[in-house]
Design a protein around this motif. Sequence first.
Motif, PDB file in Angstrom:
ATOM      1  N   ARG A  74      40.115  48.119  30.104  1.00  0.00           N
ATOM      2  CA  ARG A  74      40.185  49.538  30.445  1.00  0.00           C
ATOM      3  C   ARG A  74      38.775  50.084  30.629  1.00  0.00           C
ATOM      4  NH1 ARG A  74      43.590  53.176  31.205  1.00  0.00           N
ATOM      5  NH2 ARG A  74      45.390  52.085  30.363  1.00  0.00           N
ATOM      6  N   GLN A  75      38.587  50.766  31.760  1.00  0.00           N
ATOM      7  CA  GLN A  75      37.338  51.476  32.035  1.00  0.00           C
ATOM      8  C   GLN A  75      37.734  52.861  32.514  1.00  0.00           C
ATOM      9  OE1 GLN A  75      34.816  49.392  34.777  1.00  0.00           O
ATOM     10  NE2 GLN A  75      34.369  47.765  33.323  1.00  0.00           N
ATOM     11  N   SER A  76      37.547  53.826  31.648  1.00  0.00           N
ATOM     12  CA  SER A  76      37.958  55.193  31.925  1.00  0.00           C
ATOM     13  C   SER A  76      39.473  55.227  32.143  1.00  0.00           C
ATOM     14  CB  SER A  76      37.185  55.734  33.125  1.00  0.00           C
ATOM     15  OG  SER A  76      37.494  57.084  33.342  1.00  0.00           O
ATOM     16  N   ARG A  77      39.915  55.641  33.322  1.00  0.00           N
ATOM     17  CA  ARG A  77      41.355  55.730  33.583  1.00  0.00           C
ATOM     18  C   ARG A  77      41.904  54.509  34.302  1.00  0.00           C
ATOM     19  NH1 ARG A  77      42.570  61.491  36.010  1.00  0.00           N
ATOM     20  NH2 ARG A  77      44.520  60.387  36.299  1.00  0.00           N
ATOM     21  N   SER A  78      41.060  53.547  34.596  1.00  0.00           N
ATOM     22  CA  SER A  78      41.488  52.356  35.334  1.00  0.00           C
ATOM     23  C   SER A  78      41.465  51.127  34.439  1.00  0.00           C
ATOM     24  CB  SER A  78      40.540  52.090  36.511  1.00  0.00           C
ATOM     25  OG  SER A  78      40.570  53.136  37.428  1.00  0.00           O
ATOM     26  N   ILE A  79      42.215  50.133  34.841  1.00  0.00           N
ATOM     27  CA  ILE A  79      42.115  48.819  34.212  1.00  0.00           C
ATOM     28  C   ILE A  79      41.494  47.898  35.255  1.00  0.00           C
ATOM     29  CG2 ILE A  79      43.329  46.866  33.191  1.00  0.00           C
ATOM     30  CD1 ILE A  79      45.428  48.824  32.184  1.00  0.00           C
ATOM     31  N   ILE A  80      40.365  47.318  34.889  1.00  0.00           N
ATOM     32  CA  ILE A  80      39.656  46.400  35.773  1.00  0.00           C
ATOM     33  C   ILE A  80      40.087  44.989  35.401  1.00  0.00           C
ATOM     34  CG2 ILE A  80      37.406  45.570  36.572  1.00  0.00           C
ATOM     35  CD1 ILE A  80      38.024  48.539  37.242  1.00  0.00           C
ATOM     36  N   TYR A  81      40.549  44.252  36.392  1.00  0.00           N
ATOM     37  CA  TYR A  81      41.003  42.887  36.166  1.00  0.00           C
ATOM     38  C   TYR A  81      39.957  41.900  36.635  1.00  0.00           C
ATOM     39  CZ  TYR A  81      45.563  44.447  34.762  1.00  0.00           C
ATOM     40  OH  TYR A  81      46.589  45.035  34.067  1.00  0.00           O
ATOM     41  N   ARG A  82      39.828  40.829  35.869  1.00  0.00           N
ATOM     42  CA  ARG A  82      38.906  39.740  36.190  1.00  0.00           C
ATOM     43  C   ARG A  82      39.627  38.416  36.009  1.00  0.00           C
ATOM     44  NH1 ARG A  82      35.976  43.564  33.636  1.00  0.00           N
ATOM     45  NH2 ARG A  82      34.131  44.285  34.729  1.00  0.00           N
ATOM     46  N   ALA A  83      39.218  37.452  36.807  1.00  0.00           N
ATOM     47  CA  ALA A  83      39.738  36.098  36.638  1.00  0.00           C
ATOM     48  C   ALA A  83      39.134  35.506  35.376  1.00  0.00           C
ATOM     49  CB  ALA A  83      39.362  35.244  37.846  1.00  0.00           C
ATOM     50  N   ASP A  84      39.919  34.774  34.627  1.00  0.00           N
ATOM     51  CA  ASP A  84      39.402  34.065  33.454  1.00  0.00           C
ATOM     52  C   ASP A  84      38.992  32.670  33.939  1.00  0.00           C
ATOM     53  OD1 ASP A  84      38.937  32.600  31.125  1.00  0.00           O
ATOM     54  OD2 ASP A  84      40.368  33.807  29.990  1.00  0.00           O
ATOM     55  N   PRO A 119      31.449  38.775  39.094  1.00  0.00           N
ATOM     56  CA  PRO A 119      31.934  39.150  37.770  1.00  0.00           C
ATOM     57  C   PRO A 119      32.418  40.593  37.687  1.00  0.00           C
ATOM     58  CG  PRO A 119      29.577  39.368  37.781  1.00  0.00           C
ATOM     59  CD  PRO A 119      29.982  38.912  39.171  1.00  0.00           C
ATOM     60  N   ASP A 120      32.410  41.316  38.812  1.00  0.00           N
ATOM     61  CA  ASP A 120      32.715  42.746  38.777  1.00  0.00           C
ATOM     62  C   ASP A 120      34.176  43.064  38.497  1.00  0.00           C
ATOM     63  OD1 ASP A 120      30.040  43.295  39.357  1.00  0.00           O
ATOM     64  OD2 ASP A 120      30.418  43.126  41.505  1.00  0.00           O
ATOM     65  N   GLY A 121      35.090  42.250  39.023  1.00  0.00           N
ATOM     66  CA  GLY A 121      36.503  42.525  38.863  1.00  0.00           C
ATOM     67  C   GLY A 121      36.978  43.586  39.848  1.00  0.00           C
ATOM     68  N   ILE A 122      38.255  43.896  39.782  1.00  0.00           N
ATOM     69  CA  ILE A 122      38.872  44.862  40.696  1.00  0.00           C
ATOM     70  C   ILE A 122      39.896  45.679  39.909  1.00  0.00           C
ATOM     71  CG2 ILE A 122      40.117  45.181  42.875  1.00  0.00           C
ATOM     72  CD1 ILE A 122      39.409  42.335  43.639  1.00  0.00           C
TER      73      ILE A 122
END
Length: 118
Positions: free
Chosen positions: A66-76, A30-33
């Motif tokens: 969005r997490q700080s300056r990054s966008i974390i993507y996760r599969a739905d 569930p962490d995403g990238i």
Amino acid sequence: MDETHTIAALAALAQPTRLRTFRLLVEREPDGIAAGELARLVDVPQNTMSAHLSTLAQAGLVRGERQSRSIIYRADLDRFRSVMLYLLQDCCGGNANLCAPLISDLTPCCAPTEAQAR
């Protein structure tokens, strides 16, 4: 799920970079990238990865946060599950014996491990 949404999801996955990206996101649940890390892992420029992520997001298969300056993507995974269920809804005309091999193939890869069951 309906036919239009299913076609959009399948079309989004019908491209090698997007399919690789989606599979990576599923592996990392569930962490995403982060988008930049995805681009590095798939070996494409960041602007190209952004376009692919946009296509996957429009199809409802990924979501970014969005997490700080990054966008974390996760599969739905709920959307992916809906697509798969739509495809299998009337599997084999209701003849469970014909669907048994498919279910048997899916079960080992999706069964919770002993640690997850606790």
